[in-house]
Design an enzyme around this catalytic site. Structure first.
Site, short mmCIF file in Angstrom:
data_model
loop_
_atom_site.label_atom_id
_atom_site.label_comp_id
_atom_site.label_asym_id
_atom_site.label_seq_id
_atom_site.Cartn_x
_atom_site.Cartn_y
_atom_site.Cartn_z
N SER A 277 29.35 39.88 -79.62
CA SER A 277 28.23 40.75 -79.30
C SER A 277 27.98 41.68 -80.49
O SER A 277 27.71 41.20 -81.59
CB SER A 277 28.52 41.51 -78.01
OG SER A 277 27.34 42.09 -77.50
N ASP B 104 21.57 34.54 -71.62
CA ASP B 104 22.11 35.84 -72.02
C ASP B 104 20.97 36.85 -72.15
O ASP B 104 20.11 36.71 -73.02
CB ASP B 104 22.85 35.70 -73.34
CG ASP B 104 23.58 36.97 -73.76
OD1 ASP B 104 23.33 38.03 -73.16
OD2 ASP B 104 24.40 36.89 -74.68
N HIS C 291 25.79 36.12 -71.24
CA HIS C 291 26.53 36.91 -72.22
C HIS C 291 28.04 36.81 -72.03
O HIS C 291 28.80 36.83 -73.01
CB HIS C 291 26.10 38.38 -72.12
CG HIS C 291 26.53 39.22 -73.28
ND1 HIS C 291 26.02 39.05 -74.55
CD2 HIS C 291 27.41 40.24 -73.37
CE1 HIS C 291 26.56 39.93 -75.37
NE2 HIS C 291 27.41 40.66 -74.68
#
Length: 704
Positions: free
Chosen positions: A556, A642, A677
């Site tokens: 991320s 995501d 995600h």
């Protein structure tokens, strides 16, 4: 060691379809902008709507990566079995008491999601009475959704007669809500767009939840009688600023429902008495730019954790419950520079705060009846310590967890009055774990500007620091998030193969206080990447590893970190693992329709209106700083649904890295077509993703 990867395969050729953007007097061209589906909002809800050309390209990318890593399968499977062997197959959380019952989450052998259960307890001794009752079998629910299943929340009512839970079956983080009697069947509530969290009111019927808008932002709080399918949801609070996210919870006593509107630097809280759940919410203190606060009620006051009045590392103030305006806040526990107050909990007679000083945490307990304080700390060189909360407010007992890189997680109950400490659970490692086989070390490296950056190291005892060991350097460095120096069974698969595991506690986190965070954001963001690169260079110089034998690993915003570090010093790294990486920073922060863009302008800057922010971002954005050079082997992952780091960021980055690659190392992209995600949701399926990453690391830099 790259021979274990198939490097003779032809990588996908990504067509260029240039899109030119004019912004604040600057011009840029993006050859791969077409990878963003124009109807991405609809696709998040129904992946069959993905543009056919994009789908075809993703499938080719996945096929190429699968072929390139085909020879890793035996190693990946071996690592997976090792990691699985370190997990207790029938693990259970420590039951958490709530009046007449104690609640816990338990896995049966083979379970991916487990079940939720409760047991009747003696209200005085807390000892169990009779056999546990299963109140929700998440494993059984998951069988109906083999592609993806995530349980967002499971929350019981105050009278303990009802259980509500939320389920996401796409990975897009839109949750449907169900309710059931404790011993009965679940029914749909009609709530289909919850953000995941659920909050009961005291009437055991009114349910609060947050919904997302058309751009996937949590923006509004609704409530309804969850038992009445005909009851129309009532809008309780709607946030009109797209830069603020909304959440709903209750205060420590349970007397108030609290609605929080917040971004990364500013907060505002609204309250509703839980006994009158449909009353209009009242604002505690209107938002002021740069002022953060959270509430904890105790003894007629709200205790307010805040950075107001220049309290960089936060202080605790208080205000009467009936008059919470900012003008009534009075100092209770003053600010102490260098001692960050991470969080607080209140109980009937106690206030507990978790602080971090010199990168190590400790718990401080204050008896509110007499003001006496004592603390809980540990002696290891590096460790993680966390408050675990609980359901009960009128109690003398609190719960906390402790671990270190060599010490498995321990869960303690602690009597705040007598100081009795009861070890309730020690994390079991079924395949065996001997802490003395490993060494944990906390060092400080000197960054290029003279700052001392903490680094936590884990390696096998007896390591010879001659530069021969491979090393995995992990970091994050954004939003003030601090990576704890806790116990991770998965990393032992690399350490046992001779790897040194290093966590860089870099600027942008809060390892050394809130200022450490401020020194790694906005115009100072490049400090984050410099610290990471400098840590790698220092570790190589000190003989823990060597240039070209270091794996950079982050996910991320940590993917942004490793992407920027890769551009800065590609020869330092023998490989890069970037999970759901936020690498297209300039384009993403310039698209105000994306879920996280307006709320994250305080973190990165707004390049739509602020020329300085544009210039800052363009200097480090990984996608915008790729150069013609020899990049090391790189494994990039993403998730099609995501909503946080949209799938096209890793796809575009992989394409551009390949375009500029002058060496022969492969750039591999793996997009999970059935997840978002968080990747795979089951406890074993998620291990498979980690096993692939670690197999890749061993393949490219070696190991015993």
């Amino acid at each position: 060691m790259t021979a274990i990867l198939k490097t003779d395969l032809t990588p996908p050729a990504t067509p260029k379809r240039p899109v030119k953007t004019e912004q604040l007097g600057y011009s840029r061209t993006d050859n791969y902008a077409w990878m963003k589906d124009e109807n991405w909002q609809a696709m998040m809800a129904d992946t069959s709507k993905l543009d056919a050309d994009i789908r075809a390209h993703l499938e080719v990318e996945n096929s190429y990566s699968a072929g390139a890593m085909e020879n890793l399968t035996p190693l990946k499977d071996a690592i997976f079995e090792e990691m699985k062997g370190r997990m207790k197959s029938d693990a259970s959380s420590v039951p958490s008491p709530d009046g007449a019952f104690a609640y816990n989450h338990r896995y049966r052998i083979g379970d991916q999601h487990g079940l939720y259960e409760r047991v009747a307890i003696n209200p005085i001794t807390k000892s169990p009475i009779g056999e546990p009752q299963t109140i929700l079998d998440a494993e059984a629910l998951s069988k109906n959704h083999p592609a993806y299943f995530d349980l967002g929340a499971a929350a019981h009512s105050d009278n303990q007669m009802w259980l509500a839970y939320s389920v996401d079956v796409t990975g897009a983080e839109n949750y449907e809500v169900f309710v059931k009697p404790m011993d009965g069947q679940a029914v749909a509530t009609g709530i289909t767009k919850s953000a995941g969290g659920l909050q009961w009111a005291r009437d055991n019927a009114t349910m609060f939840w947050v919904e997302r808008d058309e751009n996937q932002r949590p923006y509004a709080v609704f409530a309804k009688n969850i038992h009445d399918s005909n009851d129309t949801p009532r809008l309780i609070y709607k946030e009109t600023d797209p830069g603020f996210f909304v959440s709903v919870s209750e205060t420590d006593s349970g007397n108030f429902i609290q609605i929080s509107a917040h971004n990364h630097t500013t907060s505002e809280i609204w309250l509703i008495a839980s006994d009158t759940p449909l009353a209009a919410p009242k604002c505690v203190s209107k938002r002021q730019a740069g002022i953060e606060y959270s509430l904890h009620d105790q003894g007629g006051y709200f205790y307010i954790l805040t950075n107001a009045h220049g309290a960089t590392d936060f202080s605790i103030m208080r205000a009467p419950i009936g008059d919470t305006g900012f003008q009534n806040w009075e100092e209770y526990i003053p600010h102490s520079s260098g001692t960050l107050i991470i969080g607080i909990e209140t109980y009937q007679h106690f206030l507990v705060r978790l602080v971090r000083e010199n990168a190590l945490p400790r718990i401080i307990i204050r008896d509110m009846r007499n003001g006496a304080e004592h603390d809980i700390a540990f002696d290891e060189a590096a460790y993680g310590l966390g408050l675990m909360g609980g359901y009960e407010y009128e109690t003398l007992w609190m719960r906390f967890a402790y671990s270190s890189p060599t010490t498995p997680r321990q869960t303690f109950d602690y009597n705040m009055e007598t100081r009795e400490r009861v070890l309730r659970q020690t994390q079991e490692v079924p395949s065996g774990h001997e802490p003395s086989d490993y060494q944990c070390e906390r060092i400080h490296i000197t960054a290029r500007d003279g700052e001392k950056v903490p680094v936590t190291l884990l390696y096998k005892a007896g390591l010879v620091k001659d530069g021969s060991a491979p090393l995995l350097l992990y970091g994050y460095g954004s939003y003030g998030i601090t990576i704890p120096a806790g116990f991770r069974t998965s990393i032992l698969s690399l350490v046992d193969r001779g790897f040194v595991y290093a966590i860089g506690h870099i600027r942008g986190g809060m390892s050394k206080g809130y200022q450490w965070y401020l020194d790694g954001k906005l115009e100072k963001k490049e400090n984050t990447f410099n610290d990471f690169v400098d840590a790698g260079r220092a570790l190589a110089k000190a003989g823990y590893s060597a240039r070209g034998k270091i794996i950079a690993h982050g996910g991320s915003a940590g993917g942004l970190l490793v992407g920027a570090a890769l551009n800065q010093d590609p020869a330092l790294f023998g490989g890069v693992i970037a999970a759901v990486p936020f690498v297209d920073v300039l384009n993403t922060m310039s698209d105000d329709t994306l879920p996280l863009t307006p709320p994250e302008w305080p973190e990165w800057g707004n390049p739509l209106t602020d020329e300085q922010a544009y210039q800052n971002i363009v200097r480090y954005s990984p996608y915008d700083n790729i150069a013609q050079t020899a990049y090391p082997p790189t494994l990039i992952t993403g998730g099609l649904t995501d909503p946080r780091v949209t799938y096209w960021e890793p796809v575009k980055w992989a394409a551009k890295l390949r375009e500029y690659q002058t060496g022969h190392a492969p750039i591999l992209l793996k997009i999970n077509m059935d997840a978002g995600h968080q990747g795979e949701s089951g406890r074993y399926d998620s291990l498979k993703e980690t096993a692939l990453e670690y197999a890749f690391a061993v393949a490219v830099v070696g190991g015993e």
